[in-house]
Motif scaffolding. Structure first.
Motif, PDB file in Angstrom:
ATOM      1  N   LEU A 160       0.990   6.592  -7.099  1.00 29.20           N
ATOM      2  CA  LEU A 160       0.041   7.632  -7.446  1.00 29.20           C
ATOM      3  C   LEU A 160       0.428   8.858  -7.151  1.00 29.20           C
ATOM      4  CD1 LEU A 160      -2.923   5.378  -5.916  1.00 29.20           C
ATOM      5  CD2 LEU A 160      -2.224   5.770  -8.236  1.00 29.20           C
ATOM      6  N   ALA A 161       1.265   9.412  -5.979  1.00 31.54           N
ATOM      7  CA  ALA A 161       1.488  10.631  -5.732  1.00 31.54           C
ATOM      8  C   ALA A 161       2.543  11.291  -6.875  1.00 31.54           C
ATOM      9  CB  ALA A 161       2.175  10.676  -4.368  1.00 31.54           C
ATOM     10  N   LEU A 162       3.245  10.274  -7.474  1.00 28.88           N
ATOM     11  CA  LEU A 162       4.319  10.501  -8.521  1.00 28.88           C
ATOM     12  C   LEU A 162       3.625  10.955  -9.921  1.00 28.88           C
ATOM     13  CD1 LEU A 162       7.418   8.720  -7.691  1.00 28.88           C
ATOM     14  CD2 LEU A 162       7.176  10.982  -7.203  1.00 28.88           C
ATOM     15  N   ARG A 163       2.380  10.235 -10.083  1.00 32.36           N
ATOM     16  CA  ARG A 163       1.851  10.285 -11.460  1.00 32.36           C
ATOM     17  C   ARG A 163       1.751  11.704 -12.157  1.00 32.36           C
ATOM     18  NH1 ARG A 163      -2.194   5.412 -11.905  1.00 32.36           N
ATOM     19  NH2 ARG A 163      -0.685   3.687 -12.270  1.00 32.36           N
ATOM     20  N   ASN A 164       1.494  12.797 -11.172  1.00 30.48           N
ATOM     21  CA  ASN A 164       1.069  14.055 -11.720  1.00 30.48           C
ATOM     22  C   ASN A 164       2.286  14.843 -11.634  1.00 30.48           C
ATOM     23  OD1 ASN A 164      -1.663  13.458 -12.336  1.00 30.48           O
ATOM     24  ND2 ASN A 164      -2.354  13.805 -10.192  1.00 30.48           N
ATOM     25  N   PRO A 224       0.769  -1.114  -0.021  1.00 27.82           N
ATOM     26  CA  PRO A 224       0.036   0.016   0.026  1.00 27.82           C
ATOM     27  C   PRO A 224       0.859   1.236  -0.053  1.00 27.82           C
ATOM     28  CG  PRO A 224      -0.974  -1.591   1.368  1.00 27.82           C
ATOM     29  CD  PRO A 224       0.291  -2.114   1.206  1.00 27.82           C
ATOM     30  N   ALA A 225       1.901   1.161   0.903  1.00 30.54           N
ATOM     31  CA  ALA A 225       2.539   2.382   0.550  1.00 30.54           C
ATOM     32  C   ALA A 225       3.398   2.820  -0.630  1.00 30.54           C
ATOM     33  CB  ALA A 225       3.946   2.291   1.746  1.00 30.54           C
ATOM     34  N   GLU A 226       3.774   1.753  -1.366  1.00 28.59           N
ATOM     35  CA  GLU A 226       4.423   1.888  -2.733  1.00 28.59           C
ATOM     36  C   GLU A 226       3.420   2.397  -3.607  1.00 28.59           C
ATOM     37  OE1 GLU A 226       7.764  -1.731  -2.830  1.00 28.59           O
ATOM     38  OE2 GLU A 226       5.554  -2.594  -3.070  1.00 28.59           O
ATOM     39  N   LEU A 227       2.033   1.753  -3.503  1.00 26.25           N
ATOM     40  CA  LEU A 227       1.180   2.215  -4.246  1.00 26.25           C
ATOM     41  C   LEU A 227       0.771   3.728  -4.163  1.00 26.25           C
ATOM     42  CD1 LEU A 227      -1.113   1.717  -6.475  1.00 26.25           C
ATOM     43  CD2 LEU A 227      -2.435   0.888  -4.638  1.00 26.25           C
ATOM     44  N   ARG A 249      10.069  13.375 -11.210  1.00 28.18           N
ATOM     45  CA  ARG A 249      10.171  11.627 -10.868  1.00 28.18           C
ATOM     46  C   ARG A 249      11.597  11.605 -10.874  1.00 28.18           C
ATOM     47  NH1 ARG A 249       5.632  12.013 -14.332  1.00 28.18           N
ATOM     48  NH2 ARG A 249       7.066  11.144 -16.049  1.00 28.18           N
ATOM     49  N   SER A 250      12.476  11.904 -11.808  1.00 28.21           N
ATOM     50  CA  SER A 250      13.647  11.484 -11.959  1.00 28.21           C
ATOM     51  C   SER A 250      14.323  11.950 -10.676  1.00 28.21           C
ATOM     52  CB  SER A 250      14.428  12.036 -13.068  1.00 28.21           C
ATOM     53  OG  SER A 250      15.814  11.440 -13.357  1.00 28.21           O
ATOM     54  N   ASN A 251      14.422  13.089 -10.333  1.00 33.56           N
ATOM     55  CA  ASN A 251      15.008  13.586  -8.957  1.00 33.56           C
ATOM     56  C   ASN A 251      14.615  12.853  -7.932  1.00 33.56           C
ATOM     57  OD1 ASN A 251      16.551  15.659 -10.305  1.00 33.56           O
ATOM     58  ND2 ASN A 251      15.055  17.041 -10.094  1.00 33.56           N
TER      59      ASN A 251
END
Length: 114
Positions: A89-93, A82-85, A99-101
């Motif tokens: 989801l937080a990174l998608r936007n 759940p934490a990975e998910l 994201r790379s950083n």
């Protein structure tokens, strides 16, 4: 026919790490010709059926074998917590640079050993 040399390298790597030391034995186990295995190792075409059988027999991830996604053993532990998910989801936007950083930052943190 197009050749995918990177896929051929992954196939050679998977074979070298597997239990088959002879291409003849691998070909016999898959019920294909030695020439077919050689063609795959050189980046030539393989059917999806043969690729699935090869990945299963060598115990490697099909995504990794065909597309280079993930790791060779990704199929063994593909459950997402759940934490990975939540992080995904937080990174998608976020932008690709952000994201790379963040990936670089996380990778720079030493792993914890219990």
């Amino acid at each position: 026919m197009t050749y995918d040399m990177a896929r051929g390298r992954r196939i050679r790597e998977a074979i070298s790490r597997g239990k088959f030391r002879k291409v003849h034995a691998l070909a016999a186990e898959l019920d294909v010709s030695v020439a077919a295995v050689s063609r795959w190792q050189n980046g030539g075409h393989t059917s999806l059926e043969s690729a699935c059988a090869l990945a299963d027999l060598l115990d490697v991830s099909l995504d990794w074998l065909l597309l280079g996604r993930g790791t060779m053993d990704w199929h063994r532990n593909s459950a997402i917590s759940p934490a990975e998910l939540q992080m995904i989801l937080a990174l998608r936007n976020r932008s690709a640079a952000t994201r790379s950083n963040l990936v670089g930052l996380v990778e720079s943190i030493p792993p914890e050993h219990p």
